[in-house]
Structures are given as structure tokens and as C-alpha cells.
Design a protein around this motif. Structure first.
Motif, PDB file in Angstrom:
ATOM      1  N   ASP A  85       0.845  -1.190   0.000  1.00 41.09           N
ATOM      2  CA  ASP A  85       0.000   0.000   0.000  1.00 41.09           C
ATOM      3  C   ASP A  85       0.882   1.244   0.000  1.00 41.09           C
ATOM      4  OD1 ASP A  85      -2.113  -1.685   0.043  1.00 41.09           O
ATOM      5  OD2 ASP A  85      -2.785  -1.208   2.071  1.00 41.09           O
ATOM      6  N   ARG A 366     -12.171  -2.884   8.325  1.00 38.60           N
ATOM      7  CA  ARG A 366     -13.144  -2.725   7.238  1.00 38.60           C
ATOM      8  C   ARG A 366     -12.693  -3.460   5.995  1.00 38.60           C
ATOM      9  NH1 ARG A 366     -13.990   2.358   9.139  1.00 38.60           N
ATOM     10  NH2 ARG A 366     -12.326   3.302   7.905  1.00 38.60           N
ATOM     11  N   ARG A 367     -11.399  -3.343   5.710  1.00 33.33           N
ATOM     12  CA  ARG A 367     -10.886  -3.958   4.496  1.00 33.33           C
ATOM     13  C   ARG A 367     -10.906  -5.490   4.597  1.00 33.33           C
ATOM     14  NH1 ARG A 367      -4.979  -2.619   2.859  1.00 33.33           N
ATOM     15  NH2 ARG A 367      -5.820  -0.556   2.526  1.00 33.33           N
ATOM     16  N   ARG A 370     -14.398  -6.669   4.185  1.00 35.18           N
ATOM     17  CA  ARG A 370     -14.788  -6.583   2.772  1.00 35.18           C
ATOM     18  C   ARG A 370     -14.312  -7.831   2.025  1.00 35.18           C
ATOM     19  NH1 ARG A 370     -11.029  -3.106  -1.148  1.00 35.18           N
ATOM     20  NH2 ARG A 370      -9.700  -4.798  -0.391  1.00 35.18           N
ATOM     21  N   ASP A 371     -13.063  -8.216   2.239  1.00 35.93           N
ATOM     22  CA  ASP A 371     -12.504  -9.370   1.526  1.00 35.93           C
ATOM     23  C   ASP A 371     -13.201 -10.666   1.942  1.00 35.93           C
ATOM     24  OD1 ASP A 371     -10.799  -7.544   0.373  1.00 35.93           O
ATOM     25  OD2 ASP A 371      -9.108  -8.015   1.691  1.00 35.93           O
ATOM     26  N   THR A 452      -5.496  -5.082  -2.258  1.00 34.28           N
ATOM     27  CA  THR A 452      -6.076  -3.866  -1.679  1.00 34.28           C
ATOM     28  C   THR A 452      -7.164  -3.237  -2.563  1.00 34.28           C
ATOM     29  OG1 THR A 452      -4.036  -3.459  -0.490  1.00 34.28           O
ATOM     30  CG2 THR A 452      -5.518  -1.591  -0.732  1.00 34.28           C
ATOM     31  N   GLU A 455     -12.478  -4.832  -5.258  1.00 31.48           N
ATOM     32  CA  GLU A 455     -13.825  -4.598  -4.729  1.00 31.48           C
ATOM     33  C   GLU A 455     -14.754  -5.701  -5.221  1.00 31.48           C
ATOM     34  OE1 GLU A 455     -14.480  -2.369  -2.530  1.00 31.48           O
ATOM     35  OE2 GLU A 455     -12.707  -1.062  -2.688  1.00 31.48           O
TER      36      GLU A 455
END
Ligand SMILES: *Cc1c(COP(=O)(O)O)cnc(C)c1O
Length: 482
Positions: A85, A366-367, A370-371, A452, A455
Motif C-alpha cells: 500500500d 473494514r478492508r 470486505r474481503d 487492496t 472490490e
């Protein structure tokens, strides 16, 4: 290079990296170059006269970029997520710019103290008790090796100070599952245990180590006069992210006096979520644990977090302490050269610090959620679609699946060829990148989610492409080129 040139070229390079990240999605994920394509463009002899770096960005663009597989691409579903990142890129830049050696506290006190602090942040984030102390290693492979060396020295009461393994009368034995990462057998061999004393225990239908077979193996070794030395529990195996029963293994380790090492290289990141911590329950009893911020946490390679319960033991195994390295502060501070194999150390804590500072625990949570959600969404699609099957549970972000068209059902050879062809078509098309793998004799398509920028729409795109290419691969040979 003077500082003016550095400024000019450095700004240009940062601009190039930022633009690279912005246009990433338009590039083919897997590098299309053939062997030799990159090397051929470089002179075979070193430059005799320095020419400066005026053209370095153009050279990167022309020579290097085509030979890059884009690990930070939203369509990267291969191997495991290993992102760099941008916050961590800046941390690495600061590390390079400072150019400090962190082998001892005194060689740059900040390098040790920032590492101490961020490793303790990480410990808290993972829900590990205060009994653990962390240190950064270059890779989980090295950490696994360190763990086995520490186990060896504990079982042999510091045999290294006498004749080493060559003088041991009773051989020491290492246990892990047959699904353990290749660095475990490699580490065991390098640590001198010998192949004869490495037990790769069979796994159950979920690909987790069978604790009953582990106990039987330990007892068999004991009755043959061998010394059960170390057991490695995998939290998230490489092929399928299978979860070994850490509690069950920990109980056996305690009962028979084995060193317990937990390898959570990939899955450790998920422990930032309280709802995932059941996955490694029992780890609090471990002697050592490894997880990689350089995998799913977005910290650029290399940054592996190694936690130990008894730092004194680690230091005793690793310390050399020749006179020229001794300093007045030795009793008061950590000298990280004694916490791993290399003497020299970069200031890797900077990139971990930058990343955690930028994202925060909540941003990271959060990430990861999401994954995990994206993986469950894809699991549901596969489970609900005829002729597609899952070969393993999906506790985390990796799916092991395959297409089983009616006309090929039961023919393992044809199924393997068909599923390999699907992967090859997808990789050549360039929007997504997958790595195929064989699981207990069955060819599978492995989907590892967690880049990263990935989505939901990218996972939806992958699912469409899987189905399209499955049909296409039944109809004809692989297209020659994208
Ligand atoms: C990736 C992985 C490793 C190796 O990690 P490196 O940091 O590349 O050495 C070890 N164990 C497991 C379970 C892994 O997933």
C-alpha cells in the motif's frame, strides 16, 4: 548523485509510481514476457562512465514494467494477497533515505524503539496476551526456521554449545501437517533434524492436521526412544487456508513437552477481527507465532512478525556477542541482531508504522471484512451453480474450486486439463490472474481474494469470466495470445 538531482529524479519517480497505480487496472495482471525478454534489453557489461539517472523513469517504463506481474492489481487472485500500500511505500522510502543499520540499539536507537512499539501495537491488534514479544523478520520462512532452531536447542539443552545434533544420542522429531508450508520441511532439514525425523501428519476432510494421528505419531516416536521436539500448527494453510485445531495440538504439546509454533503467515491478519479469533484459539499457549504483515495487511514485502513467549531463549540461541558489537547499554535495551539470523537489519518498522498510522485498526478491519464478504459471496455463487464445486471450506479469503461439466465427470485427467485450460485462458486475457494448484490429487482453480484495490465488482467480474472461459475451453483449444 547530489541532492538536487535526487529531488528532481525522486519527484519524477514518485509521479511515475502514482500514475502506475492509477492506470494499473488497464494493464494485463500477469506479465506477458518470455524468458530473456527483460535481460536482453540491458547491456551485458557494466557502464564504464556514470551517466546519471536522467532516463531512469523511461527505462523503468520500457524495460521493467512489461516484466512485472501486478500484485497490487484489483484482478490479482493468484498465490496470496501481498500488497504494497502507498503508505507502506513511503515508509520504505523513509527507511532507504535514512539508510540506518538497526542491528543494535546503539547503531540507531529509533530503529529498535519504533520496532518495539509497533510490534506491541500489532500484538494488541491480534488479541495476543502480553506474554508475547514481537520482532520483525524478513519472511515467515525465516521465522519458521528460527522457531525450529529454538525448539531444537530447548530439547537438546543447548546442544549447539557441545556437539550439536551430531552428538545427540536420541534423535529429535518435528511434526506438522502434510499441508504445512514448504518452509517447514525445508526449515527442519536445514536445522539438522533430517528427513527421517520429520513427520508430515495426514489431514482430515477439511485439510486440517489430524490430532489423533499426531498423538499416535508422538507415542510411536517415544516408544522407539526418539524425542518429540516441535509441532507446527498451521492457521490458514497455503493451499486451502485450512485451520489446524490449535487447542488440540497445544494440549498435546503441553502433555509431551513439545515446542508449539503457530504458522499464521497469511491468516494472522484476519485476527485483527475479534470475530475471527476463534480460528487460532490455543495460540496463547504457543512458544512462537508468525504472521506476515507483508501478505494481507498491505505492508510491502518484507515484513514478517515473529512473536515469542521466551525472548531470553531466542537470544541465547541467536546471540553471538563478539566484543566489537558490545555496548554500554547492552543490559538495558534490545539488540535486535540477537533476535534472528542476519546481523544487519533495515528499519522495516517504518513501513509497518506508516501503514497502521494511515489505515488505523478500524480501516484495516473494514478492508478485511470486505474481503471475507467477497469470498463468501463467490462461495455462494459457486455452491449454487450446477457443474461447479468447492474442494475445501472457505473460512477466509481463499476459494478452491473447479468446473465439473457433465461430459467430463469422473475423468480426473480430462478434468485437470479442462480446469488448467480455464486458468490459462483467464490469465492470458489479462483482466484477472489465478494460480492453479493440485489438492490431494485433484486439479483445482485457486482464487485468493484480498488485493487492496479488489472490490466486489472485480470478484463479480472474475466469476463471469470463470463461467465464460469454462464454456470456451470446452469448445476449443486455448487462443494463442491475448
Ligand atoms: C506464505 C506462507 C509462508 C511463507 O511466507 P514467506 O514470508 O514468503 O516466507 C509460510 N507459511 C504459510 C502458511 C504461508 O502462507
Amino acid at each position: 548523485m547530489n541532492t538536487d538531482e535526487f529531488r528532481r529524479t525522486g519527484h519524477e519517480l514518485i509521479e511515475w509510481i502514482a500514475t502506475y497505480r492509477e492506470r494499473m487496472e488497464s494493464l494485463p495482471v500477469m506479465s506477458p514476457v518470455a524468458p530473456g525478454d527483460v535481460a536482453r534489453q540491458l547491456p551485458t557489461e557494466p557502464p564504464m562512465k556514470g551517466a546519471g539517472l536522467d532516463h531512469i523513469v523511461q527505462d523503468l517504463e520500457r524495460i521493467v514494467l512489461p516484466g512485472i506481474t501486478h500484485w497490487n492489481h484489483p484482478g490479482f487472485f493468484a498465490y496470496f494477497p501481498s500488497n504494497s500500500d502507498l503508505a507502506s511505500v513511503l515508509g520504505d522510502l523513509a527507511c532507504a533515505g535514512l539508510g540506518a543499520q538497526g542491528m543494535s540499539w546503539q547503531t540507531s536507537p529509533a530503529a529498535t524503539e519504533v520496532e518495539d512499539v509497533v510490534m506491541d501495537w500489532l500484538r494488541q491488534m491480534l488479541g495476543l496476551p502480553e506474554t508475547f514479544t514481537g520482532v520483525i523478520q524478513d519472511s515467515a520462512s525465516s521465522a519458521n526456521f528460527c522457531a525450529l532452531l529454538c525448539a531444537r536447542e530447548r530439547s537438546t539443552a543447548f546442544g549447539q554449545t557441545r556437539g550439536g545434533m551430531q552428538w545427540e544420542e536420541e534423535p529429535c522429531v518435528v511434526y506438522a501437517s502434510s499441508q504445512a508450508h514448504s518452509s517447514i520441511p525445508k526449515g527442519a532439514l536445514l536445522a539438522g533434524f533430517g528427513k527421517e525425523h520429520l513427520r508430515l501428519i495426514e489431514t482430515d476432510e477439511n485439510h486440517a492436521l489430524r490430532v489423533d494421528l499426531l498423538e499416535a505419531a508422538i507415542q510411536a516416536d517415544l516408544s522407539a526412544g526418539r524425542v518429540p521436539c516441535a509441532v507446527v500448527a498451521a492457521v490458514g494453510t497455503t493451499a486451502t487456508t485450512a485451520l489446524d485445531d490449535v487447542r488440540g495440538i497445544a494440549d498435546l504439546a503441553a502433555e509431551y513437552g513439545l515446542w508449539l509454533h503457530v504458522d499464521a503467515a497469511l491468516a494472522g491478519t484476519a485476527m485483527v477481527l475479534p470475530e475471527c479469533r476463534w480460528m487460532w484459539e490455543g495460540s496463547e499457549a504457543a512458544d512462537s507465532i508468525v504472521m506476515n504483515p507483508h501478505k494481507w495487511m498491505g505492508v510491502g514485502f518484507d515484513c514478517s512478525a515473529y512473536f515469542v513467549r521466551d525472548p531470553e531463549h531466542l537470544i541465547r540461541v541467536m546471540s553471538t556477542n563478539p566484543s566489537y558489537l558490545r555496548t554500554a547499554q547492552d543490559g538495558e535495551v534490545r539488540n535486535l541482531r540477537d533476535w534472528g539470523i542476519p546481523l544487519g537489519r533495515r528499519f522495516r518498522a517504518l513501513k509497518l508504522w506508516f501503514q497502521l498510522q494511515d489505515l488505523g485498526v478500524e480501516g484495516l478491519q473494514r478492508r478485511i471484512r470486505r474481503d471475507l464478504d467477497n469470498a463468501q459471496w463467490l462461495r455462494e455463487q459457486v455452491a449454487a451453480t450446477p457443474e461447479w464445486e468447492l474442494l475445501a471450506p472457505v473460512p477466509l479469503q481463499t476459494l478452491c474450486l473447479r468446473h465439473v461439466p457433465a461430459e467430463l465427470a469422473g475423468d480426473e485427467v480430462a478434468l485437470a486439463a479442462h480446469n488448467l485450460a480455464i486458468v490459462e485462458r483467464i490469465n492470458r486475457a489479462g483482466h484477472c490472474y489465478l494460480t492453479p494448484a493440485v489438492l490431494k490429487g485433484q486439479q483445482m482453480i485457486r482464487v485468493s481474494i484480498g488485493s487492496t484495490p479488489t472490490e466486489k465488482r472485480h470478484v463479480e467480474g472474475l466469476w463471469q469470466e470463470l463461467q465464460l472461459q469454462a464454456v470456451a475451453s470446452l469448445q476449443g483449444p486455448v487462443a494463442s495470445s491475448a
